[in-house]
Design a protein around this motif. Structure first.
Motif, PDB file in Angstrom:
ATOM      1  N   GLU A 125       0.768  -1.227  -0.052  1.00 11.42           N
ATOM      2  CA  GLU A 125       0.067   0.099   0.194  1.00 11.42           C
ATOM      3  C   GLU A 125       0.709   1.103  -0.098  1.00 11.42           C
ATOM      4  O   GLU A 125       0.454   1.998  -0.488  1.00 11.42           O
ATOM      5  CB  GLU A 125      -0.995  -0.053   1.233  1.00 11.42           C
ATOM      6  CG  GLU A 125      -1.905   1.318   1.250  1.00 11.42           C
ATOM      7  CD  GLU A 125      -3.019   1.458   0.235  1.00 11.42           C
ATOM      8  OE1 GLU A 125      -3.599   2.290   0.131  1.00 11.42           O
ATOM      9  OE2 GLU A 125      -3.135   0.249  -0.600  1.00 11.42           O
ATOM     10  N   PHE A 126       2.182   1.146   0.494  1.00 14.16           N
ATOM     11  CA  PHE A 126       2.811   2.532   0.786  1.00 14.16           C
ATOM     12  C   PHE A 126       3.520   2.798  -0.784  1.00 14.16           C
ATOM     13  O   PHE A 126       3.313   3.874  -1.024  1.00 14.16           O
ATOM     14  CB  PHE A 126       4.248   2.153   1.622  1.00 14.16           C
ATOM     15  CG  PHE A 126       4.906   3.421   1.614  1.00 14.16           C
ATOM     16  CD1 PHE A 126       4.902   4.361   2.439  1.00 14.16           C
ATOM     17  CD2 PHE A 126       6.235   3.415   0.782  1.00 14.16           C
ATOM     18  CE1 PHE A 126       5.558   5.704   2.442  1.00 14.16           C
ATOM     19  CE2 PHE A 126       7.129   4.387   0.754  1.00 14.16           C
ATOM     20  CZ  PHE A 126       6.953   5.454   1.565  1.00 14.16           C
ATOM     21  N   LEU A 127       3.870   1.761  -1.351  1.00 10.97           N
ATOM     22  CA  LEU A 127       4.278   2.024  -2.777  1.00 10.97           C
ATOM     23  C   LEU A 127       3.079   2.449  -3.691  1.00 10.97           C
ATOM     24  O   LEU A 127       3.210   3.418  -4.486  1.00 10.97           O
ATOM     25  CB  LEU A 127       4.822   0.727  -3.316  1.00 10.97           C
ATOM     26  CG  LEU A 127       5.385   0.819  -4.772  1.00 10.97           C
ATOM     27  CD1 LEU A 127       6.485   1.906  -4.946  1.00 10.97           C
ATOM     28  CD2 LEU A 127       5.788  -0.448  -5.433  1.00 10.97           C
ATOM     29  N   PHE A 128       2.020   1.869  -3.632  1.00 11.25           N
ATOM     30  CA  PHE A 128       0.753   2.380  -4.365  1.00 11.25           C
ATOM     31  C   PHE A 128       0.513   3.692  -4.024  1.00 11.25           C
ATOM     32  O   PHE A 128       0.154   4.514  -4.923  1.00 11.25           O
ATOM     33  CB  PHE A 128      -0.411   1.688  -4.088  1.00 11.25           C
ATOM     34  CG  PHE A 128      -1.622   2.237  -4.657  1.00 11.25           C
ATOM     35  CD1 PHE A 128      -2.059   2.211  -5.752  1.00 11.25           C
ATOM     36  CD2 PHE A 128      -2.655   2.978  -3.739  1.00 11.25           C
ATOM     37  CE1 PHE A 128      -3.114   2.786  -6.535  1.00 11.25           C
ATOM     38  CE2 PHE A 128      -3.802   3.606  -4.099  1.00 11.25           C
ATOM     39  CZ  PHE A 128      -4.112   3.604  -5.534  1.00 11.25           C
ATOM     40  N   GLN A 129       0.399   4.020  -2.673  1.00 13.60           N
ATOM     41  CA  GLN A 129       0.059   5.567  -2.343  1.00 13.60           C
ATOM     42  C   GLN A 129       1.290   6.585  -2.916  1.00 13.60           C
ATOM     43  O   GLN A 129       0.657   7.786  -3.243  1.00 13.60           O
ATOM     44  CB  GLN A 129      -0.142   5.697  -0.827  1.00 13.60           C
ATOM     45  CG  GLN A 129      -1.336   5.138  -0.436  1.00 13.60           C
ATOM     46  CD  GLN A 129      -1.814   5.404   1.059  1.00 13.60           C
ATOM     47  OE1 GLN A 129      -1.214   6.496   1.586  1.00 13.60           O
ATOM     48  NE2 GLN A 129      -2.670   4.613   1.457  1.00 13.60           N
ATOM     49  N   GLU A 130       2.291   6.176  -2.773  1.00 11.68           N
ATOM     50  CA  GLU A 130       3.655   7.068  -3.360  1.00 11.68           C
ATOM     51  C   GLU A 130       3.183   7.448  -4.781  1.00 11.68           C
ATOM     52  O   GLU A 130       3.325   8.472  -5.221  1.00 11.68           O
ATOM     53  CB  GLU A 130       4.861   6.167  -2.957  1.00 11.68           C
ATOM     54  CG  GLU A 130       6.002   6.976  -3.459  1.00 11.68           C
ATOM     55  CD  GLU A 130       7.452   6.571  -3.106  1.00 11.68           C
ATOM     56  OE1 GLU A 130       8.014   7.063  -2.394  1.00 11.68           O
ATOM     57  OE2 GLU A 130       7.484   5.353  -3.707  1.00 11.68           O
ATOM     58  N   ALA A 131       2.996   6.362  -5.782  1.00  6.58           N
ATOM     59  CA  ALA A 131       2.702   6.461  -7.142  1.00  6.58           C
ATOM     60  C   ALA A 131       1.559   7.226  -7.004  1.00  6.58           C
ATOM     61  O   ALA A 131       1.307   8.218  -8.193  1.00  6.58           O
ATOM     62  CB  ALA A 131       2.538   5.208  -7.790  1.00  6.58           C
ATOM     63  N   ALA A 132       0.537   7.038  -6.516  1.00  3.54           N
ATOM     64  CA  ALA A 132      -0.907   7.948  -6.847  1.00  3.54           C
ATOM     65  C   ALA A 132      -0.669   9.173  -6.289  1.00  3.54           C
ATOM     66  O   ALA A 132      -1.036  10.106  -7.272  1.00  3.54           O
ATOM     67  CB  ALA A 132      -1.971   7.154  -5.956  1.00  3.54           C
ATOM     68  N   ILE A 133      -0.126   9.514  -5.363  1.00  6.95           N
ATOM     69  CA  ILE A 133      -0.047  10.979  -5.002  1.00  6.95           C
ATOM     70  C   ILE A 133       0.828  11.430  -6.294  1.00  6.95           C
ATOM     71  O   ILE A 133       0.691  12.478  -6.542  1.00  6.95           O
ATOM     72  CB  ILE A 133       0.651  10.912  -3.559  1.00  6.95           C
ATOM     73  CG1 ILE A 133      -0.439  10.366  -2.525  1.00  6.95           C
ATOM     74  CG2 ILE A 133       1.066  12.655  -3.483  1.00  6.95           C
ATOM     75  CD1 ILE A 133       0.286  10.247  -1.074  1.00  6.95           C
ATOM     76  N   GLN A 134       1.828  11.002  -6.516  1.00  6.03           N
ATOM     77  CA  GLN A 134       2.799  11.546  -7.608  1.00  6.03           C
ATOM     78  C   GLN A 134       1.830  11.933  -8.734  1.00  6.03           C
ATOM     79  O   GLN A 134       2.122  12.938  -9.522  1.00  6.03           O
ATOM     80  CB  GLN A 134       4.055  10.900  -7.836  1.00  6.03           C
ATOM     81  CG  GLN A 134       5.072  11.531  -8.927  1.00  6.03           C
ATOM     82  CD  GLN A 134       6.355  10.643  -8.905  1.00  6.03           C
ATOM     83  OE1 GLN A 134       6.728  10.019  -8.137  1.00  6.03           O
ATOM     84  NE2 GLN A 134       6.872  10.803 -10.205  1.00  6.03           N
ATOM     85  N   ASN A 135       1.421  10.820  -9.339  1.00  8.43           N
ATOM     86  CA  ASN A 135       0.467  10.962 -10.525  1.00  8.43           C
ATOM     87  C   ASN A 135      -0.515  11.989 -10.231  1.00  8.43           C
ATOM     88  O   ASN A 135      -0.806  12.717 -11.231  1.00  8.43           O
ATOM     89  CB  ASN A 135      -0.058   9.393 -10.875  1.00  8.43           C
ATOM     90  CG  ASN A 135       1.009   8.803 -11.344  1.00  8.43           C
ATOM     91  OD1 ASN A 135       1.942   8.955 -12.103  1.00  8.43           O
ATOM     92  ND2 ASN A 135       0.965   7.177 -11.151  1.00  8.43           N
ATOM     93  N   VAL A 136      -1.128  12.209  -9.153  1.00  2.00           N
ATOM     94  CA  VAL A 136      -2.256  13.019  -9.049  1.00  2.00           C
ATOM     95  C   VAL A 136      -1.846  14.347  -9.209  1.00  2.00           C
ATOM     96  O   VAL A 136      -2.546  15.365  -9.684  1.00  2.00           O
ATOM     97  CB  VAL A 136      -2.974  12.823  -7.642  1.00  2.00           C
ATOM     98  CG1 VAL A 136      -3.885  14.098  -7.455  1.00  2.00           C
ATOM     99  CG2 VAL A 136      -3.890  11.360  -7.677  1.00  2.00           C
TER     100      VAL A 136
END
Length: 284
Positions: free
Chosen positions: A90-101
């Motif tokens: 989940e940490f990696l997903f949220q890191e990617a999601a926040i950057q993409n957003v």
């Protein structure tokens, strides 16, 4: 997972090569076409996998043909992190999601099309949790709308897509999760002719997985031992000459599975089939 964290893609290839898929095509980016109306999200597979790159090439040709005002993120795009969340990182997903957003916010993106159901699912269902609210369409939906509006003209005399029949494999994340099953079928039937589509027993929301979902795309299983082996056989049992798909993961898994059994059947994305059905002078 480590490769996504380091390089922004699961292959671990250089982020600077992410836009190399465009090749000689004049593909607009958010920098070269800042007044775009639609963002085409390419995804990691089409960015780095040579076979899947042809899917993106086909979509670009169709968008250009229809006069769509679109752009891509070019080298600024990175993995949505979808499979990381499904695998439990989940940490990696949220890191990617926040950057993409943040990247999408910088360019005021409101409408997104993508040929990847996994990217579609993350962008439409996961990203709103991080402030990313977008209208997200699968490429089969967007292309169907263009055909219906007369912006893509299918010339029946140009059809040489299938000598026999086509069967269509519903991706899980498209049909089961997001309820999208008719638009890709419509494209296949328009491109190859009504009556050319032979359905597998398990179709639409009752489809069977190709074996790549939930992160299994990255498991190093032999083709004959993969989860989707029975699905490959189900496709071959239809006696179709072409297996149509609408997901890059499905294309890879079905292609490998089919190739292990026969060289008489090919696997193609619906966008590739649509391009092949058009007058060559329109798309060259």
């Amino acid at each position: 997972l480590q490769k996504v964290q380091r390089s922004g893609n699961p292959w671990g290839l250089p982020a600077g090569e992410r836009f190399h898929w465009a090749g000689d095509l004049d593909v607009p980016t958010v920098k070269t076409n800042p007044d775009f109306e639609v963002l085409y999200w390419i995804g990691c597979s089409a960015s780095y996998d040579r076979r899947i790159q042809n899917v993106a090439h086909s979509v670009v040709k169709l968008l250009d043909l229809a006069g769509v005002n679109y752009a891509t993120l070019g080298p600024e795009e990175r993995c949505t992190g979808e499979f990381a969340r499904r695998m439990g990182d989940e940490f990696l997903f949220q890191e990617a999601a926040i950057q993409n957003v943040e990247t999408l916010k910088k360019y005021d993106v409101k409408t997104i099309i993508t040929h990847c159901p996994h990217c579609l699912n993350s962008l439409s269902r996961d990203y709103p949790q991080f402030g990313g609210e977008y209208v997200v369409q699968h490429h089969s939906q967007f292309l169907s709308d263009l055909v219906a509006a007369g912006k893509i003209q299918i010339d029946g005399s140009a059809r040489d897509v299938a000598d026999g029949s086509i069967t269509y494999h519903d991706p899980c994340y498209l049909a089961r999760v997001n309820g999208i099953s008719e638009e890709p079928r419509q494209l296949v039937q328009l491109a190859a002719g009504i009556g050319s589509l032979t359905e597998m027993d398990r179709n639409r929301c009752e489809t069977s997985c190709c074996g790549a979902g939930g992160g299994r795309m990255w498991f190093d299983d032999e083709p004959e031992k993969r989860v989707g082996t029975s699905r490959v056989q189900e496709a071959l049992d239809t006696k179709a000459n072409i297996v149509a798909v609408s997901c890059p993961f499905c294309l890879t898994m079905m292609k490998d599975g089919v190739a292990a059994k026969t060289d008489q059947v090919v696997v193609k994305d619906v966008a590739e089939i649509l391009v092949e059905s058009l007058d060559r002078s329109d798309v060259e």
